[in-house]
Design a protein around this motif. Structure first.
Motif, mmCIF file in Angstrom:
data_model
loop_
_atom_site.group_PDB
_atom_site.id
_atom_site.type_symbol
_atom_site.label_atom_id
_atom_site.label_comp_id
_atom_site.label_asym_id
_atom_site.label_seq_id
_atom_site.Cartn_x
_atom_site.Cartn_y
_atom_site.Cartn_z
ATOM 1 N N MET A 1 0.854 -1.183 0.000
ATOM 2 C CA MET A 1 0.000 0.000 0.000
ATOM 3 C C MET A 1 0.889 1.231 0.000
ATOM 4 S SD MET A 1 -2.999 1.272 2.636
ATOM 5 C CE MET A 1 -3.953 -0.201 2.528
ATOM 6 N N GLY A 2 0.521 2.224 -0.790
ATOM 7 C CA GLY A 2 1.304 3.453 -0.864
ATOM 8 C C GLY A 2 0.892 4.450 0.199
ATOM 9 N N GLY A 3 1.442 5.637 0.102
ATOM 10 C CA GLY A 3 1.123 6.703 1.035
ATOM 11 C C GLY A 3 1.959 6.640 2.297
ATOM 12 N N LEU A 4 1.809 7.675 3.087
ATOM 13 C CA LEU A 4 2.546 7.814 4.345
ATOM 14 C C LEU A 4 1.548 7.750 5.494
ATOM 15 C CD1 LEU A 4 4.590 10.859 3.061
ATOM 16 C CD2 LEU A 4 5.462 8.536 3.331
ATOM 17 N N ILE A 5 1.861 7.001 6.517
ATOM 18 C CA ILE A 5 0.932 6.854 7.635
ATOM 19 C C ILE A 5 0.875 8.144 8.449
ATOM 20 C CG2 ILE A 5 0.478 5.649 9.809
ATOM 21 C CD1 ILE A 5 1.703 3.155 8.527
ATOM 22 N N MET A 6 -0.342 8.618 8.660
ATOM 23 C CA MET A 6 -0.621 9.794 9.505
ATOM 24 C C MET A 6 -1.787 9.418 10.403
ATOM 25 S SD MET A 6 1.241 12.568 8.816
ATOM 26 C CE MET A 6 0.256 13.580 9.888
ATOM 27 N N ASN A 7 -1.682 9.753 11.675
ATOM 28 C CA ASN A 7 -2.775 9.496 12.613
ATOM 29 C C ASN A 7 -3.449 10.806 12.990
ATOM 30 O OD1 ASN A 7 -2.588 6.580 13.038
ATOM 31 N ND2 ASN A 7 -0.559 7.079 13.829
ATOM 32 N N PHE A 8 -4.786 10.776 12.913
ATOM 33 C CA PHE A 8 -5.614 11.908 13.336
ATOM 34 C C PHE A 8 -6.608 11.348 14.350
ATOM 35 C CE2 PHE A 8 -4.405 12.920 8.949
ATOM 36 C CZ PHE A 8 -3.782 14.143 9.139
ATOM 37 N N ARG A 9 -6.434 11.766 15.601
ATOM 38 C CA ARG A 9 -7.247 11.232 16.692
ATOM 39 C C ARG A 9 -7.186 9.715 16.672
ATOM 40 N NH1 ARG A 9 -12.832 14.209 16.527
ATOM 41 N NH2 ARG A 9 -13.173 12.948 18.351
ATOM 42 N N THR A 10 -8.303 9.032 16.425
ATOM 43 C CA THR A 10 -8.304 7.566 16.460
ATOM 44 C C THR A 10 -8.159 6.931 15.079
ATOM 45 O OG1 THR A 10 -10.708 7.489 16.309
ATOM 46 C CG2 THR A 10 -9.743 7.536 18.531
ATOM 47 N N TRP A 11 -8.024 7.746 14.047
ATOM 48 C CA TRP A 11 -7.977 7.213 12.688
ATOM 49 C C TRP A 11 -6.556 7.163 12.148
ATOM 50 C CZ3 TRP A 11 -11.942 10.279 14.322
ATOM 51 C CH2 TRP A 11 -13.217 9.742 14.200
ATOM 52 N N GLU A 12 -6.182 5.976 11.668
ATOM 53 C CA GLU A 12 -4.935 5.857 10.935
ATOM 54 C C GLU A 12 -5.254 6.101 9.464
ATOM 55 O OE1 GLU A 12 -1.758 2.738 11.557
ATOM 56 O OE2 GLU A 12 -2.523 2.139 9.578
ATOM 57 N N THR A 13 -4.540 7.014 8.856
ATOM 58 C CA THR A 13 -4.771 7.339 7.456
ATOM 59 C C THR A 13 -3.496 7.094 6.660
ATOM 60 O OG1 THR A 13 -4.070 9.662 7.533
ATOM 61 C CG2 THR A 13 -6.347 9.190 8.175
ATOM 62 N N ARG A 14 -3.662 7.017 5.366
ATOM 63 C CA ARG A 14 -2.537 7.023 4.428
ATOM 64 C C ARG A 14 -2.603 8.361 3.715
ATOM 65 N NH1 ARG A 14 1.312 2.786 4.303
ATOM 66 N NH2 ARG A 14 0.350 1.164 5.541
ATOM 67 N N TYR A 15 -1.567 9.149 3.878
ATOM 68 C CA TYR A 15 -1.460 10.496 3.306
ATOM 69 C C TYR A 15 -0.666 10.377 2.007
ATOM 70 C CZ TYR A 15 0.265 15.359 3.041
ATOM 71 O OH TYR A 15 0.588 16.634 2.645
ATOM 72 N N PHE A 16 -1.180 10.968 0.936
ATOM 73 C CA PHE A 16 -0.512 10.910 -0.356
ATOM 74 C C PHE A 16 -0.020 12.302 -0.739
ATOM 75 C CE2 PHE A 16 -2.964 7.139 -0.103
ATOM 76 C CZ PHE A 16 -2.184 6.186 -0.724
ATOM 77 N N PRO A 17 1.300 12.483 -0.771
ATOM 78 C CA PRO A 17 1.869 13.768 -1.190
ATOM 79 C C PRO A 17 1.499 14.071 -2.648
ATOM 80 C CG PRO A 17 3.546 12.386 -0.160
ATOM 81 C CD PRO A 17 2.343 11.530 -0.387
ATOM 82 N N LEU A 71 1.867 23.409 0.936
ATOM 83 C CA LEU A 71 1.686 21.960 0.964
ATOM 84 C C LEU A 71 2.907 21.200 0.462
ATOM 85 C CD1 LEU A 71 -2.055 21.550 -0.045
ATOM 86 C CD2 LEU A 71 -1.025 21.912 2.199
ATOM 87 N N VAL A 72 3.740 21.817 -0.347
ATOM 88 C CA VAL A 72 4.976 21.169 -0.778
ATOM 89 C C VAL A 72 5.891 20.984 0.437
ATOM 90 C CG1 VAL A 72 7.038 21.382 -2.228
ATOM 91 C CG2 VAL A 72 4.786 22.012 -3.141
ATOM 92 N N ALA A 73 6.000 22.029 1.255
ATOM 93 C CA ALA A 73 6.794 21.929 2.486
ATOM 94 C C ALA A 73 6.150 20.923 3.446
ATOM 95 C CB ALA A 73 6.931 23.289 3.152
ATOM 96 N N LEU A 74 4.823 20.906 3.515
ATOM 97 C CA LEU A 74 4.135 19.940 4.372
ATOM 98 C C LEU A 74 4.434 18.510 3.922
ATOM 99 C CD1 LEU A 74 2.177 19.081 6.590
ATOM 100 C CD2 LEU A 74 0.318 19.403 4.941
ATOM 101 N N ALA A 79 6.786 13.318 5.076
ATOM 102 C CA ALA A 79 7.706 12.255 4.641
ATOM 103 C C ALA A 79 8.838 12.033 5.636
ATOM 104 C CB ALA A 79 8.269 12.586 3.259
ATOM 105 N N SER A 80 9.296 13.091 6.280
ATOM 106 C CA SER A 80 10.410 12.962 7.231
ATOM 107 C C SER A 80 9.940 12.611 8.642
ATOM 108 C CB SER A 80 11.217 14.262 7.281
ATOM 109 O OG SER A 80 10.475 15.281 7.940
ATOM 110 N N GLY A 81 8.622 12.595 8.854
ATOM 111 C CA GLY A 81 8.087 12.309 10.185
ATOM 112 C C GLY A 81 8.052 13.521 11.093
ATOM 113 N N ALA A 82 8.321 14.709 10.543
ATOM 114 C CA ALA A 82 8.380 15.930 11.353
ATOM 115 C C ALA A 82 7.062 16.701 11.396
ATOM 116 C CB ALA A 82 9.492 16.842 10.829
ATOM 117 N N ALA A 83 6.033 16.262 10.667
ATOM 118 C CA ALA A 83 4.749 16.984 10.668
ATOM 119 C C ALA A 83 4.103 16.877 12.044
ATOM 120 C CB ALA A 83 3.829 16.422 9.609
ATOM 121 N N THR A 84 3.469 17.965 12.455
ATOM 122 C CA THR A 84 2.778 18.003 13.743
ATOM 123 C C THR A 84 1.315 18.368 13.530
ATOM 124 O OG1 THR A 84 3.176 20.353 14.132
ATOM 125 C CG2 THR A 84 4.913 18.808 14.848
#
Length: 156
Positions: A1-17, A71-74, A79-84
């Motif tokens: 599966m592609g995308g980057l894992i991002m968690n929002f509250r109780t939901w695990e999502t796959r984020y696609f740059p 959003l390019v910077a985001l 991707a680096s795991g630094a998003a908050t």
């Protein structure tokens, strides 16, 4: 599966740059690949896959910013795991829909606000602060509802 894992509250999502094709090892409900490719590089949206409940199919939604977030910077921070959480402060969730403008009768494909998936605890405040499209792209008349973006018509 592609995308980057991002968690929002109780939901695990796959984020696609931007530009990354949405791919999953299982079917995605109501997924339109040509439409997804059309919106993959949108300057105000990013795509996510999320399962609303265990056992439910994956759904593709759009994260939409109207506050000028870079959003390019985001994408780089995600991707680096630094998003908050602060990186997503101005975002609302959208879903593609077909609507008809009641004044001119034009059929429009849009990304509209989705309030069913409560990814964020402050959804009401986000919804109120967000900017929406308010004019029909065909006739210029007032457009009701919570339209985030217009999707270009599909080629026949």
């Amino acid at each position: 599966m592609g995308g980057l894992i991002m968690n929002f509250r109780t939901w695990e999502t796959r984020y696609f740059p931007a530009g990354e094709p949405v791919q999953a090892a299982e079917p995605i409900a109501r997924f339109d690949e040509p439409e997804d490719r059309l919106l993959a590089d949108h300057p105000r949206m990013r795509r996510i896959l999320v399962r609303g409940r265990p056992g439910w199919p994956l759904h593709r939604y759009y994260l939409h910013w109207s506050d000028g977030t870079d959003l390019v910077a985001l994408d780089r921070r995600v991707a680096s795991g630094a998003a908050t959480e602060a990186d997503f402060a101005g975002v609302v969730v959208g879903e593609p829909l077909d609507i008809t403008h009641p004044v001119c009768g034009s059929d429009l494909r849009v990304v509209a606000l989705d309030v069913v998936l409560p990814l964020f605890a402050d959804g009401t405040e986000r919804t109120s602060a967000h900017s929406y499209r308010t004019a029909c792209p065909v006739c210029g008349g007032r457009l009701g509802g919570s339209v985030l973006e217009f999707i270009a018509p599909k080629a026949s």
